[in-house]
Every structure is written in structure tokens, then in C-alpha cells.
Design an enzyme around this catalytic site. Structure first.
Site, PDB file in Angstrom:
ATOM      1  N   GLU A 256       0.739  -1.173   0.179  1.00  0.00           N
ATOM      2  CA  GLU A 256      -0.043  -0.046  -0.014  1.00  0.00           C
ATOM      3  C   GLU A 256       0.921   1.376  -0.085  1.00  0.00           C
ATOM      4  O   GLU A 256       0.394   2.281  -0.413  1.00  0.00           O
ATOM      5  CB  GLU A 256      -0.904  -0.028   1.174  1.00  0.00           C
ATOM      6  N   HIS A 306      -5.469  -2.592  -1.917  1.00  0.00           N
ATOM      7  CA  HIS A 306      -5.613  -1.698  -0.370  1.00  0.00           C
ATOM      8  C   HIS A 306      -6.832  -0.653  -0.864  1.00  0.00           C
ATOM      9  O   HIS A 306      -6.474   0.005  -2.071  1.00  0.00           O
ATOM     10  CB  HIS A 306      -4.270  -1.099  -0.129  1.00  0.00           C
ATOM     11  N   GLU A 343     -11.110  -4.836  -0.008  1.00  0.00           N
ATOM     12  CA  GLU A 343     -10.956  -4.151   1.442  1.00  0.00           C
ATOM     13  C   GLU A 343     -12.060  -3.466   1.629  1.00  0.00           C
ATOM     14  O   GLU A 343     -12.328  -2.458   0.999  1.00  0.00           O
ATOM     15  CB  GLU A 343      -9.774  -3.533   1.639  1.00  0.00           C
TER      16      GLU A 343
HETATM   17 CA    CA Z   1      -2.648  -1.865   5.970  1.00  0.00          CA
END
Ligand code: CA
Length: 397
Positions: A256, A306, A343
Site C-alpha cells: 500500500e 488496498h 478491502e
Molecule cells: Ca494496511
């Protein structure tokens, strides 16, 4: 078609007593940098960029540096314009704020290109492998005034973890790294007991360990059936990543805080991770995500984006997730084993829950991929105004 105006919006929501903490910092507010790109035929595109730091420097990069590369250009050429923006800022950019700024603009250009073509961004990128994707809940941060007192935290943590399972999530990612390793392991044990054996559990360290501590931690938590361990060490420590990965049975995830094809060439190419986690609002937008994806596929590394931001960031991540092949192919793909997932941050964030006229929600642990033209989302202007902290615009002169 040509770009006539670029607007930047810095949005902020103060959290007050609902502030929360990771191993790295407090979250006293949620913020987002949104960009709206206008064209001479009336189509507008939305983008978002920068997820971790303040939004103002990202806005300034767009206004003062990138806009001049874009105004007057055809927005349906995002890949070509990406190279122009990157090469125009290479000497002082390469990672961090400038790539976050390019990400925001690039996502907006894909939104325009999709709207102009009447196709969802996932189709523009080559075609969706799926119309919905499994979602994992991200939660169980450190919360409340007594957030450092792990004994007081455990009952609240158990309640929070169980609530995600009740909401339908089959997968949960939780935080460690702020406390003594032995205390954080008590947190993991409590969470595992609260969600039972059927919910998959992932752990995010937010790069709070050195390699030795990360190996020690990983070996101690292996008994709790952990699906992956995220960012065990700092993103610059490729040797540390490899050391941790070679000494635990838990798959290692990260990325990320990595930028562009060049960052992922080294990160994935050197064998740092089992699961690569580029953030489309950070890594260079959707144009660069496609190149990072190709690079990861060449290394047989699963990509699971992410996500941390507003509804615009979530929509862009869903378009990216749609075009990730199962890695490797199988007739019965399993999320985070050989198939991607999305996510789904469960921390308080009105910019995620209120900004879109039709908020993106999960149902039974799955989220649908938007299938309207472009990113497939519309913003509620009154909500935009409500959380607006700073607004600038740059016109074609
Ligand atoms: Ca993370």
C-alpha cells in the site's frame, strides 16, 4: 473532446471522541482529496488521490504542476497523459505526493473515458472477471481513551469482531503493532475466539516491527489460522520482508505504500510478498495499476488492492479488482487464496458512507462491481459542500 477545467476538493470530517489509532498514528479526522475534471462537451470525471497523509499537498501538485500537462488535452488518452505527467515530474516526484496526485487525475480521466464510451471502467480496462467480489472487513483498531490498556480493550474488541461476522463478513482484517507483542497476541486470541473458526482472519502490522520481532510475532500467531500478515516491516526493508516471509508459514502481504511499476518491480520482483496490495489512489491510478497487475501476474503474485478513502476510491478499487484474473486459474476460486477480494474499511467515515448518491454496500460479504458508464458513481453535491474544507480550480486560459 478536451479538458477545460480541473477542480480540487479537500474534504474533512473531524471524528471527536470516535478517533481511533493504528500502530503508527491517531486518526482524529477522515479526509479525502477529490478531483473533478471537466470537458468541453459537458462530461465530468471524478478521481481521488492520496490516502495516508494530508490532502493539501496532493491538491497543490495538481493545481500548480499537473494541470498544465492536462488542460486542452483529450481526456480519453489517460495512459499517454500518465507518461506525460510522470515524465514532467520525475526529477522531483517518483514516489509519494506527486504519484498520489497523478493517481487522482488518472482515475478521473478513466471515469470520463468510460462515460464517453458508455462503458464501465472495468470494461475499458479489458473486461471484468466477476460482477461481484468478496469483501473483507477492516476493523479492530485501538479505540477509546483506554486504547493502550489491552485488558480493558479485550471485551470491546471481542464485541467489535463478532459484529462483523454478524454483518455477513466471512473475512476480517485487524490491527496489531501498537502494544507489546505479547499483548497484541492476546488481542488476536480474543478476536479469533469471538469470530469462531469459520471467519477468516488477517493481521495488519502497519510496518511497526523490525524483521526479528515480526518473525517472533508471526510464529506465535500461526496457531490462530491467519490468512495473511500485512506490512510486517517498513516498506523500504525488502531484505526484512524476505526474511519474515521465509521464516513463517503465514502468507505475507504488502504494497500500500509502494508506487508505480518501478516500486512494484523491486518489491514483487525481489520476492517480498505473497499478496501485493497496490492502492489505486496511491500507486499511480488505474493506468499504472494495469501495469503493476501485469508485473505481479508475471511473478504469479496475487493482487488484492488496498482501499482507504471515500466512495470514489472504493469505486475505483472495485473497477481495478474486477479485472484481476484468478492467480493462478482454478475452476473454483477462493478469495485471497487464488482470487482477489475488496478491502472494506469499517471505521467511521461519512465520506465513504454519505458522499455517493448510491453508497456502495456489502451484502452477505460481497460487493457488486459498478456497471454503469465510467466509475459508475454520482456524488451528492450537498454532502460535498457539507464536508468541504478547501476548493480550488484551474481553467484552460
Ligand atoms: Ca494496511
Amino acid at each position: 473532446m478536451k479538458i477545460t477545467k480541473i477542480e480540487t476538493f479537500v474534504l474533512k470530517v473531524a471524528l471527536g471522541k470516535e478517533r481511533f489509532y493504528s500502530s503508527q498514528c491517531a486518526f482524529p479526522e477522515r479526509n479525502s482529496l477529490l478531483v473533478r475534471v471537466h470537458t468541453d462537451d459537458g462530461i465530468c470525471g471524478w478521481g481521488e488521490g492520496g490516502q495516508y497523509g494530508p490532502a493539501e499537498p496532493v491538491a497543490a501538485c495538481i493545481e500548480h504542476v499537473l494541470a498544465r500537462h492536462l488542460l486542452g488535452e483529450d481526456p480519453r488518452d489517460p495512459v499517454m497523459l500518465w507518461e506525460r505527467m510522470y515524465c514532467g515530474t520525475r526529477d522531483f516526484g517518483q514516489k509519494g505526493t506527486y504519484i498520489e496526485a497523478i493517481s487522482a487525475v488518472d482515475i478521473a480521466l478513466w471515469d470520463i473515458a468510460g462515460k464517453a464510451a458508455g462503458m464501465p471502467v472495468s470494461r475499458m480496462l479489458g473486461g471484468a472477471f466477476r460482477d461481484k467480489v468478496a469483501a473483507y472487513a477492516t476493523g479492530c483498531y485501538y479505540r477509546g481513551e483506554d486504547y493502550l490498556d489491552f485488558r480493558k480493550q479485550l471485551p470491546k474488541l471481542a464485541d467489535e469482531a463478532a459484529s462483523y461476522a454478524r454483518d455477513g463478513f466471512k473475512m476480517l482484517k485487524v490491527k496489531v503493532g501498537l502494544l507489546d507483542v505479547r499483548e497484541d497476541i492476546e488481542r488476536i486470541k480474543t478476536i479469533r475466539e469471538a469470530i469462531g473458526e469459520d471467519t477468516r482472519l488477517f493481521i495488519d502490522c502497519n510496518h511497526s516491527y523490525n524483521a526479528a520481532t515480526a518473525v517472533d510475532f508471526a510464529r506465535r500467531v500461526e496457531q490462530y489460522d491467519i490468512g495473511f500478515l500485512e506490512e510486517p516491516v517498513v516498506p523500504e526493508d525488502h531484505d526484512g520482508y524476505r526474511r519474515v516471509r521465509s521464516r513463517t508459514s503465514i502468507p505475507i502481504a504488502g504494497g500500500e505504500c509502494e508506487y508505480t511499476r518501478y516500486g512494484f518491480r523491486d518489491f514483487v520482483g525481489k520476492g517480498c510478498v505473497d499478496i501485493a496490495q497496490p492502492d489505486v489512489c496511491v500507486c499511480g491510478g488505474l493506468s499504472e495499476f494495469s501495469k503493476i497487475l501485469a508485473l505481479c501476474l508475471a511473478h504469479n503474485t496475487l493482487v488484492v488492492p488496498h482501499v482507504w478513502g471515500s466512495g470514489v476510491a472504493l469505486a475505483a478499487a472495485l473497477a481495478a479488482t474486477a479485472v484481476i484474473p484468478n492467480t493462478p486459474h482454478t475452476a473454483n476460486p477462493v478469495a485471497l487464496q487464488n482470487a482477489p477480494a475488496i478491502e472494506f474499511d469499517r471505521n467511521i467515515n461519512p465520506l465513504r458512507d454519505e458522499l455517493l448518491t448510491e453508497p456502495i454496500r456489502q451484502k452477505g460479504g460481497f460487493v457488486e462491481i459498478p456497471n454503469k458508464p465510467g466509475l459508475g458513481v454520482e456524488l451528492d453535491e450537498s454532502v460535498l459542500k457539507k464536508y468541504l474544507h478547501r476548493h480550488e480550480e484551474v481553467h484552460l486560459s
